[in-house]
Motif scaffolding. Structure first.
Motif, PDB file in Angstrom:
ATOM      1  N   HIS A 332      41.868  54.874  38.204  1.00 35.96           N
ATOM      2  CA  HIS A 332      42.968  55.292  39.077  1.00 35.96           C
ATOM      3  C   HIS A 332      43.903  56.202  38.294  1.00 35.96           C
ATOM      4  O   HIS A 332      44.594  55.772  37.373  1.00 35.96           O
ATOM      5  N   ARG A 333      43.904  57.481  38.662  1.00 40.92           N
ATOM      6  CA  ARG A 333      44.692  58.460  37.921  1.00 40.92           C
ATOM      7  C   ARG A 333      45.969  58.791  38.701  1.00 40.92           C
ATOM      8  O   ARG A 333      46.028  59.756  39.464  1.00 40.92           O
ATOM      9  N   SER A 334      46.985  57.966  38.498  1.00 36.58           N
ATOM     10  CA  SER A 334      48.259  58.255  39.149  1.00 36.58           C
ATOM     11  C   SER A 334      48.961  59.430  38.480  1.00 36.58           C
ATOM     12  O   SER A 334      49.928  59.961  39.011  1.00 36.58           O
ATOM     13  N   ARG A 335      48.476  59.806  37.297  1.00 36.76           N
ATOM     14  CA  ARG A 335      49.010  60.985  36.603  1.00 36.76           C
ATOM     15  C   ARG A 335      47.859  61.961  36.352  1.00 36.76           C
ATOM     16  O   ARG A 335      47.384  62.103  35.227  1.00 36.76           O
ATOM     17  N   PRO A 336      47.358  62.653  37.384  1.00 36.63           N
ATOM     18  CA  PRO A 336      46.192  63.520  37.207  1.00 36.63           C
ATOM     19  C   PRO A 336      46.426  64.659  36.235  1.00 36.63           C
ATOM     20  O   PRO A 336      45.470  65.242  35.721  1.00 36.63           O
ATOM     21  N   TRP A 337      47.683  64.968  35.975  1.00 38.56           N
ATOM     22  CA  TRP A 337      48.002  66.061  35.064  1.00 38.56           C
ATOM     23  C   TRP A 337      47.947  65.628  33.599  1.00 38.56           C
ATOM     24  O   TRP A 337      47.995  66.455  32.687  1.00 38.56           O
ATOM     25  N   SER A 338      47.827  64.331  33.348  1.00 37.06           N
ATOM     26  CA  SER A 338      47.936  63.834  31.984  1.00 37.06           C
ATOM     27  C   SER A 338      46.568  63.570  31.378  1.00 37.06           C
ATOM     28  O   SER A 338      45.680  63.018  32.014  1.00 37.06           O
ATOM     29  N   GLN A 339      46.408  63.933  30.103  1.00 38.73           N
ATOM     30  CA  GLN A 339      45.212  63.608  29.349  1.00 38.73           C
ATOM     31  C   GLN A 339      45.365  62.294  28.593  1.00 38.73           C
ATOM     32  O   GLN A 339      44.415  61.828  27.968  1.00 38.73           O
ATOM     33  N   PHE A 340      46.561  61.720  28.632  1.00 37.47           N
ATOM     34  CA  PHE A 340      46.863  60.522  27.845  1.00 37.47           C
ATOM     35  C   PHE A 340      47.306  59.413  28.793  1.00 37.47           C
ATOM     36  O   PHE A 340      48.488  59.251  29.088  1.00 37.47           O
ATOM     37  N   LEU A 341      46.314  58.651  29.269  1.00 38.30           N
ATOM     38  CA  LEU A 341      46.556  57.733  30.370  1.00 38.30           C
ATOM     39  C   LEU A 341      46.101  56.325  30.010  1.00 38.30           C
ATOM     40  O   LEU A 341      45.005  56.116  29.493  1.00 38.30           O
ATOM     41  N   LEU A 342      46.959  55.370  30.310  1.00 36.92           N
ATOM     42  CA  LEU A 342      46.575  53.962  30.281  1.00 36.92           C
ATOM     43  C   LEU A 342      46.580  53.513  31.743  1.00 36.92           C
ATOM     44  O   LEU A 342      47.638  53.319  32.335  1.00 36.92           O
ATOM     45  N   PRO A 343      45.390  53.385  32.356  1.00 35.98           N
ATOM     46  CA  PRO A 343      45.332  53.219  33.814  1.00 35.98           C
ATOM     47  C   PRO A 343      45.784  51.839  34.270  1.00 35.98           C
ATOM     48  O   PRO A 343      45.612  50.841  33.571  1.00 35.98           O
ATOM     49  N   CYS A 344      46.323  51.799  35.495  1.00 38.49           N
ATOM     50  CA  CYS A 344      46.717  50.521  36.088  1.00 38.49           C
ATOM     51  C   CYS A 344      45.552  49.875  36.834  1.00 38.49           C
ATOM     52  O   CYS A 344      45.605  48.685  37.155  1.00 38.49           O
ATOM     53  N   GLU A 345      44.511  50.641  37.105  1.00 38.49           N
ATOM     54  CA  GLU A 345      43.371  50.107  37.863  1.00 38.49           C
ATOM     55  C   GLU A 345      42.090  50.833  37.482  1.00 38.49           C
ATOM     56  O   GLU A 345      42.088  52.053  37.307  1.00 38.49           O
ATOM     57  N   VAL A 346      41.016  50.070  37.372  1.00 40.17           N
ATOM     58  CA  VAL A 346      39.696  50.622  37.075  1.00 40.17           C
ATOM     59  C   VAL A 346      38.699  49.998  38.042  1.00 40.17           C
ATOM     60  O   VAL A 346      38.761  48.795  38.327  1.00 40.17           O
ATOM     61  N   ARG A 347      37.796  50.817  38.555  1.00 39.49           N
ATOM     62  CA  ARG A 347      36.772  50.329  39.488  1.00 39.49           C
ATOM     63  C   ARG A 347      35.387  50.679  38.961  1.00 39.49           C
ATOM     64  O   ARG A 347      35.188  51.742  38.363  1.00 39.49           O
ATOM     65  N   ALA A 348      34.455  49.792  39.210  1.00 43.90           N
ATOM     66  CA  ALA A 348      33.052  50.040  38.873  1.00 43.90           C
ATOM     67  C   ALA A 348      32.218  49.824  40.122  1.00 43.90           C
ATOM     68  O   ALA A 348      32.402  48.827  40.838  1.00 43.90           O
ATOM     69  N   GLN A 349      31.323  50.753  40.405  1.00 44.52           N
ATOM     70  CA  GLN A 349      30.419  50.628  41.548  1.00 44.52           C
ATOM     71  C   GLN A 349      29.033  50.244  41.050  1.00 44.52           C
ATOM     72  O   GLN A 349      28.527  50.829  40.085  1.00 44.52           O
ATOM     73  N   ALA A 350      28.445  49.257  41.677  1.00 47.67           N
ATOM     74  CA  ALA A 350      27.137  48.756  41.262  1.00 47.67           C
ATOM     75  C   ALA A 350      26.213  48.614  42.458  1.00 47.67           C
ATOM     76  O   ALA A 350      26.665  48.291  43.565  1.00 47.67           O
ATOM     77  N   ASP A 351      24.921  48.886  42.241  1.00 54.04           N
ATOM     78  CA  ASP A 351      23.923  48.573  43.275  1.00 54.04           C
ATOM     79  C   ASP A 351      22.933  47.586  42.671  1.00 54.04           C
ATOM     80  O   ASP A 351      22.479  47.747  41.546  1.00 54.04           O
ATOM     81  N   VAL A 352      22.638  46.556  43.444  1.00 55.56           N
ATOM     82  CA  VAL A 352      21.743  45.491  43.017  1.00 55.56           C
ATOM     83  C   VAL A 352      20.533  45.509  43.938  1.00 55.56           C
ATOM     84  O   VAL A 352      20.677  45.409  45.159  1.00 55.56           O
ATOM     85  N   ARG A 353      19.342  45.667  43.363  1.00 57.64           N
ATOM     86  CA  ARG A 353      18.102  45.670  44.142  1.00 57.64           C
ATOM     87  C   ARG A 353      17.500  44.266  44.084  1.00 57.64           C
ATOM     88  O   ARG A 353      17.263  43.736  42.992  1.00 57.64           O
ATOM     89  N   LEU A 354      17.262  43.687  45.232  1.00 59.50           N
ATOM     90  CA  LEU A 354      16.866  42.287  45.343  1.00 59.50           C
ATOM     91  C   LEU A 354      15.404  42.163  45.743  1.00 59.50           C
ATOM     92  O   LEU A 354      14.904  42.927  46.566  1.00 59.50           O
ATOM     93  N   VAL A 355      14.732  41.184  45.167  1.00 61.77           N
ATOM     94  CA  VAL A 355      13.335  40.904  45.508  1.00 61.77           C
ATOM     95  C   VAL A 355      13.293  39.631  46.347  1.00 61.77           C
ATOM     96  O   VAL A 355      14.306  38.939  46.498  1.00 61.77           O
ATOM     97  N   PRO A 356      12.122  39.318  46.940  1.00 61.94           N
ATOM     98  CA  PRO A 356      12.039  38.128  47.788  1.00 61.94           C
ATOM     99  C   PRO A 356      12.599  36.879  47.124  1.00 61.94           C
ATOM    100  O   PRO A 356      12.475  36.680  45.915  1.00 61.94           O
TER     101      PRO A 356
END
Length: 477
Positions: A332-356
């Motif tokens: 989450h880049r609340s400061r898109p202009w900054s190269q020096f950021l300590l973010p307040c939120e991070v997200r990860a997207q995952a896909d899980v392939r399931l077998v029987p």
């Protein structure tokens, strides 16, 4: 006085339609090339709408009725052709395509041009040639050939053509709920596909993997980290980072070989194809249908595969193993202009392939429990899509119908417990409809550069669809 029984006239067989395909194939190929020139990638809604309108018009030209249904994702084409027949078949296919990445195409990706592909002869090279437009247009041409030759289809058809399969098929479930009475009245579902590998024999898959699309969210809170907005990275000296916390949490989910370490993930699971025991030690046994994918990845994209196994065993790993993949990390880049950021939120997207035997809801519950037990109770797990694995019994009448079709062409299908891919086929299972994946024809490099479909294979595909419609009409499936 006993009434004289009038014998019902036998419907015409497929021979006239097969001859019609031979006579008109050059035009059929030109039609496919026209479809391939439409760049309806999932990122361009206007082009998707154009393709939906074209498919709607196509169904109507075949004597059917069609409508475009829009639920806010990408357009879905629903069509029906009433032949006055005793049996009804659902044809399910998608028309959306992914953007053509990479520069090493044998032809421009939306040109539909013909090129020679090593080991395959003359092919049409274009995004969507192998999947989905080649099989979709070939199916429509097969239907048209029957109508041209005999004036009547042997079965009634319901066509479900989705425009958002590459987004996880978010619309299909809505359609099946809204039109359940119509769709569930059919006797089966056909998913048309080019199923021949380079060896020639078609693959007959009896299952597909299920799918979970998940999002993990790590935000600043009572454990530490900034809460309301991101702050300057200089504060990392005394403020904890949600990014590092997310990385540590994700690292607990798999071991160094990417085997999932979540308790219960493998409960009841039997990998449907045992890689170590499934083939010969020298890799000589084929796994039809995916050899081209393996060779392409090895030649251009992958320097080393995950497992130290021969090619046939690697292919079986692909077909039969559940997977847990991290597809994206978002800050989450609340400061898109900054190269020096300590973010307040991070997200990860995952896909899980399931077998029987893997249940999507149980897997998500196990993930949440795992994170809590490992000291990350604050990390949210959101489910965006969930499909169960799908399978059909090998002795099901619909599978027997597919075998008869292939054997009519002198081909003995190579039966696999799984295709290795993930689809939303389980939605049809939920309304009591059996499904089969079928089609002669060969192609390759779907989703990669220089995607192709064999020209002779396209003609054979059309003929196999004609024969399937006639076999299905006999009522033995």
């Amino acid at each position: 006085m006993e009434k004289t029984r009038v014998k019902k006239a036998e419907p015409p067989g497929p021979d006239r339609a097969l001859a019609a395909i031979d006579a008109a194939f050059e035009r059929h190929l030109a039609d496919l090339q026209g479809y391939l020139k439409v760049d309806n990638v999932i990122t361009q809604r206007d082009r998707s709408e154009e393709m939906a309108r074209q498919l709607k018009s196509e169904i109507e030209s075949l004597g059917g009725q069609a409508s475009i249904l829009d639920y806010g994702d990408l357009p879905f084409v629903y069509g029906a052709i009433d032949a006055g027949a005793e049996r009804t078949l659902v044809i399910y296919r998608n028309y959306d395509i992914v953007p053509p990445e990479g520069a090493d195409w044998l032809a421009p990706p939306f040109s539909g041009r013909l090129r020679r592909v090593d080991g395959m002869g003359e092919c049409v090279v274009s995004r969507g040639a192998c999947d989905p437009k080649g099989p979709l247009v070939g199916t429509l041409r097969a239907i048209g050939a029957i109508l041209q030759a005999t004036g009547r289809l042997p079965v009634n058809l319901i066509l479900l053509l989705e425009g958002d399969e590459q987004l996880g098929s978010p619309t299909l479930g809505k359609i099946l709920r809204e039109r359940r009475r119509e769709v569930a009245g059919a006797q089966g579902v056909l998913y048309p596909k080019f199923c021949q590998g380079r060896g020639g024999d078609p693959v007959l898959p009896l299952g597909v993997k299920g799918m979970l699309l998940l999002e993990f969210i790590c935000s600043g809170g009572a454990w530490g980290g900034p809460t309301r907005s991101s702050i300057h990275s200089g504060n990392a000296a005394w403020v904890a980072s949600p990014a590092w916390r997310m990385v540590r949490a994700l690292a607990t989910l798999v071991d160094e070989n990417e085997r999932v370490m979540v308790d219960g993930f493998y409960d009841g699971v039997v990998e449907v194809i045992d890689a170590e025991r499934g083939g010969s030690s020298d890799g000589s046994r084929r796994v039809g249908g995916i050899e081209d994918q393996y060779e392409f990845l090895r030649a251009r994209h992958v320097l080393r595969f995950k497992h130290d196994l021969p090619p046939d065993a690697l292919c079986r790993k692909y077909l039969g193993s559940p997977t847990f993949n991290i597809g994206n990390l978002l800050i989450h880049r609340s400061r898109p202009w900054s190269q020096f950021l300590l973010p307040c939120e991070v997200r990860a997207q995952a896909d899980v392939r399931l077998v029987p035997e893997q249940n999507p809801e149980a897997v998500v519950a196990a993930l949440r429990h795992h994170l809590k037990d490992h000291g990350f109770p604050d990390i949210e797990v959101i489910t965006h899509l969930a499909y169960r694995p799908w399978s059909i019994d090998e002795d099901h009448p619909l599978v027997d119908t597919a075998r008869r079709v292939y054997r009519a062409f002198g081909r003995d299908p190579e039966v696999h417990p799984s295709s290795g891919t993930s689809h939303s086929f389980s939605l049809f299972d939920e309304i009591g409809l059996p499904l089969v994946v079928l089609g002669l024809g060969s192609g390759g490099r779907s989703f990669h550069t220089s995607e192709y479909a064999s020209i002779p294979g396209i003609k054979e595909f059309e003929k196999s669809i004609v024969c399937f419609l006639y076999e299905f009409a006999k009522g033995e499936a």
